[in-house]
Design a protein around this motif. Sequence first.
Motif, PDB file in Angstrom:
ATOM      1  N   ASN A  69     -13.591  15.744  21.530  1.00 53.01           N
ATOM      2  CA  ASN A  69     -12.302  15.971  22.443  1.00 53.01           C
ATOM      3  C   ASN A  69     -11.914  14.364  23.090  1.00 53.01           C
ATOM      4  N   ILE A  70     -12.965  14.110  23.751  1.00 53.40           N
ATOM      5  CA  ILE A  70     -12.741  12.687  24.859  1.00 53.40           C
ATOM      6  C   ILE A  70     -12.466  11.791  23.763  1.00 53.40           C
ATOM      7  N   ILE A 120      -9.622   8.826  24.247  1.00 53.12           N
ATOM      8  CA  ILE A 120     -10.100   7.817  25.042  1.00 53.12           C
ATOM      9  C   ILE A 120      -9.214   6.189  24.766  1.00 53.12           C
ATOM     10  N   LEU A 121      -8.666   6.331  23.807  1.00 54.69           N
ATOM     11  CA  LEU A 121      -7.828   5.066  23.378  1.00 54.69           C
ATOM     12  C   LEU A 121      -6.353   5.305  23.724  1.00 54.69           C
ATOM     13  N   SER A 122      -5.760   6.605  23.181  1.00 49.89           N
ATOM     14  CA  SER A 122      -4.538   6.864  23.278  1.00 49.89           C
ATOM     15  C   SER A 122      -4.041   7.263  24.655  1.00 49.89           C
ATOM     16  N   ASP A 123      -4.732   7.720  25.409  1.00 50.59           N
ATOM     17  CA  ASP A 123      -4.269   8.356  26.793  1.00 50.59           C
ATOM     18  C   ASP A 123      -5.624   8.143  27.713  1.00 50.59           C
ATOM     19  N   GLN A 124      -5.703   7.195  28.515  1.00 51.25           N
ATOM     20  CA  GLN A 124      -6.923   7.236  29.425  1.00 51.25           C
ATOM     21  C   GLN A 124      -6.997   7.916  30.539  1.00 51.25           C
ATOM     22  N   GLU A 125      -5.637   8.381  30.909  1.00 50.28           N
ATOM     23  CA  GLU A 125      -5.637   9.176  32.217  1.00 50.28           C
ATOM     24  C   GLU A 125      -5.880  10.590  31.784  1.00 50.28           C
ATOM     25  N   ARG A 126      -5.664  10.976  30.604  1.00 49.28           N
ATOM     26  CA  ARG A 126      -6.143  12.275  30.251  1.00 49.28           C
ATOM     27  C   ARG A 126      -7.542  12.518  29.703  1.00 49.28           C
ATOM     28  N   ALA A 127      -7.946  11.482  29.457  1.00 50.84           N
ATOM     29  CA  ALA A 127      -9.343  11.250  29.013  1.00 50.84           C
ATOM     30  C   ALA A 127     -10.097  11.245  30.305  1.00 50.84           C
ATOM     31  N   ARG A 128      -9.734  10.745  31.342  1.00 51.98           N
ATOM     32  CA  ARG A 128     -10.574  10.703  32.654  1.00 51.98           C
ATOM     33  C   ARG A 128     -10.520  12.204  33.285  1.00 51.98           C
ATOM     34  N   GLN A 129      -9.343  12.877  32.934  1.00 52.67           N
ATOM     35  CA  GLN A 129      -9.321  14.264  33.412  1.00 52.67           C
ATOM     36  C   GLN A 129     -10.294  15.138  32.486  1.00 52.67           C
ATOM     37  N   MET A 130     -10.280  14.641  31.087  1.00 50.17           N
ATOM     38  CA  MET A 130     -11.189  15.390  30.438  1.00 50.17           C
ATOM     39  C   MET A 130     -12.807  15.427  30.954  1.00 50.17           C
ATOM     40  N   THR A 166     -13.642  14.381  33.989  1.00 48.41           N
ATOM     41  CA  THR A 166     -13.841  15.537  34.980  1.00 48.41           C
ATOM     42  C   THR A 166     -14.353  16.991  34.727  1.00 48.41           C
ATOM     43  N   HIS A 167     -13.525  17.248  34.169  1.00 48.70           N
ATOM     44  CA  HIS A 167     -13.454  18.912  33.436  1.00 48.70           C
ATOM     45  C   HIS A 167     -15.183  19.171  32.943  1.00 48.70           C
ATOM     46  N   ILE A 168     -15.164  18.245  32.044  1.00 49.29           N
ATOM     47  CA  ILE A 168     -16.520  18.127  31.158  1.00 49.29           C
ATOM     48  C   ILE A 168     -17.771  18.148  32.257  1.00 49.29           C
ATOM     49  N   SER A 169     -17.584  17.428  33.382  1.00 48.48           N
ATOM     50  CA  SER A 169     -18.716  17.224  34.350  1.00 48.48           C
ATOM     51  C   SER A 169     -18.943  18.491  35.006  1.00 48.48           C
ATOM     52  N   GLU A 170     -17.910  19.297  35.104  1.00 47.31           N
ATOM     53  CA  GLU A 170     -17.766  20.647  36.089  1.00 47.31           C
ATOM     54  C   GLU A 170     -18.536  21.623  34.903  1.00 47.31           C
ATOM     55  N   LEU A 171     -18.161  21.467  33.488  1.00 55.72           N
ATOM     56  CA  LEU A 171     -18.685  22.539  32.639  1.00 55.72           C
ATOM     57  C   LEU A 171     -20.260  22.272  32.357  1.00 55.72           C
ATOM     58  N   LEU A 172     -20.588  20.811  32.391  1.00 56.22           N
ATOM     59  CA  LEU A 172     -22.131  20.635  32.111  1.00 56.22           C
ATOM     60  C   LEU A 172     -22.845  20.798  33.393  1.00 56.22           C
ATOM     61  N   ARG A 173     -22.180  20.854  34.572  1.00 56.31           N
ATOM     62  CA  ARG A 173     -22.975  21.173  35.922  1.00 56.31           C
ATOM     63  C   ARG A 173     -23.241  22.594  35.900  1.00 56.31           C
ATOM     64  N   TYR A 174     -22.217  23.511  35.399  1.00 52.90           N
ATOM     65  CA  TYR A 174     -22.304  24.893  35.296  1.00 52.90           C
ATOM     66  C   TYR A 174     -23.270  25.313  34.321  1.00 52.90           C
ATOM     67  N   SER A 175     -23.441  24.491  33.310  1.00 52.39           N
ATOM     68  CA  SER A 175     -24.243  25.000  32.118  1.00 52.39           C
ATOM     69  C   SER A 175     -25.843  24.709  32.752  1.00 52.39           C
ATOM     70  N   ILE A 176     -26.101  23.461  33.345  1.00 49.62           N
ATOM     71  CA  ILE A 176     -27.319  23.034  33.804  1.00 49.62           C
ATOM     72  C   ILE A 176     -27.717  24.128  34.912  1.00 49.62           C
ATOM     73  N   GLN A 177     -26.764  24.517  35.716  1.00 45.61           N
ATOM     74  CA  GLN A 177     -27.191  25.466  36.958  1.00 45.61           C
ATOM     75  C   GLN A 177     -27.540  26.669  36.461  1.00 45.61           C
ATOM     76  N   SER A 229      -6.167  22.217  27.300  1.00 46.10           N
ATOM     77  CA  SER A 229      -4.543  21.906  27.412  1.00 46.10           C
ATOM     78  C   SER A 229      -4.330  20.354  27.502  1.00 46.10           C
ATOM     79  N   ILE A 230      -5.084  19.689  27.837  1.00 41.10           N
ATOM     80  CA  ILE A 230      -4.768  18.230  27.955  1.00 41.10           C
ATOM     81  C   ILE A 230      -4.934  17.526  26.473  1.00 41.10           C
ATOM     82  N   GLN A 231      -6.044  18.421  25.685  1.00 43.61           N
ATOM     83  CA  GLN A 231      -5.845  17.714  24.392  1.00 43.61           C
ATOM     84  C   GLN A 231      -4.829  18.194  23.341  1.00 43.61           C
TER      85      GLN A 231
END
Length: 346
Positions: A178-179, A183-193, A195-206, A230-232
């Motif tokens: 998804n990223i 990542i090339l077409s919309d860097q702002e949306r990619a950064r938001q993604m 952020t959300h992925i980091s939360e998802l992975l933190r949850y998964s690891i936790q 939604s971003i994608q």
Amino acid sequence: MNKNLVYWLCQIGGWLLYIAFSTSMIAVFGGIAALTQSALLLQLIIFVNLVLFSHLFRLYIQKQKWINLKIIQLTLRVLLGALVVAIAAQGAIHIIIYLILQMKDLAPFSWLAFGGYVVSVYVVLILWSTIYFFIKNTEKSRKSEMEKLALKTDLQEAELMILKNQINPHFLFNALNNIRSLILSDQERARQMVTHISELLRYSIQFNASEKVTLSQEMDIVQDYLQLESIQFNDRLAYVLKIDDDTRDLSIPPMAIQLLVENGIKHGLSIQKNGGFIRIESTRESDSLVIKVTNTGQLGQKQGREGIGIKNLVERMKILFGPFAQFNLENSSKDTVTATLNIPIQ
């Protein structure tokens, strides 16, 4: 209570009943006058010898591990062993009273009487052995059942960990794809993604080591995932959450709802030209938590939607909740599909 103490009490109690019966027979047929000092001393000698020899018999049984024998082999050994012990015990008793103590007021030695005493002790030993092996076999069966249950639990825990470890790479692969698309077409949306992925992975690891999480914890990460998608989808994805307050603290397998949402988006919304919606509902019905994930789309004849994530979810539910947990996937209307989880409340 200590097992050896229990066996000792059973042995002593059994022979006390035997001696009590023998003493009462003396009183019945000979009168109270027959209960002389010598007669009572004789009963004490008999009692001590019978307890000693039956205990030696039990030690021999344990040493030879008769409990592991087949029923026919065990029966033959018990019948023969009890006879040997009965003869040995009566032999020792008669040696003590006739040769060592030389008790004069007793009836003269008789082989017929000796044989009768042997038979009476033999019958008691057979009864004692039957009770003893019944108890030992019950203990053995219970121990074997406990070992099987412990092995089954260990296997289920290992299987559950394998299933969890399969989920993380599966989800991460989809998220990185998804990223890459943004990542090339919309860097702002990619950064938001990211952020959300980091939360998802933190949850998964936790919660990877946890068998269950609360519905509230799961929904927090589901919202991150939905915002990520939604971003994608460029806002072509709408979602509605209808979570009953009395279900928020109930337990579910981690990543369960997230997997259903991911599955609905991948196989339903992603092939819709105008996007669609996701609706997540939770209700409490009797002793069950019912979770429904409805999305735009239809189940095709060749599209079973049984990916790795769904299969793992079903397997995890079987391990955690047994046959009481249910999963159903069906066309709920002409343009929607509903996945339903029915989880018993524990």
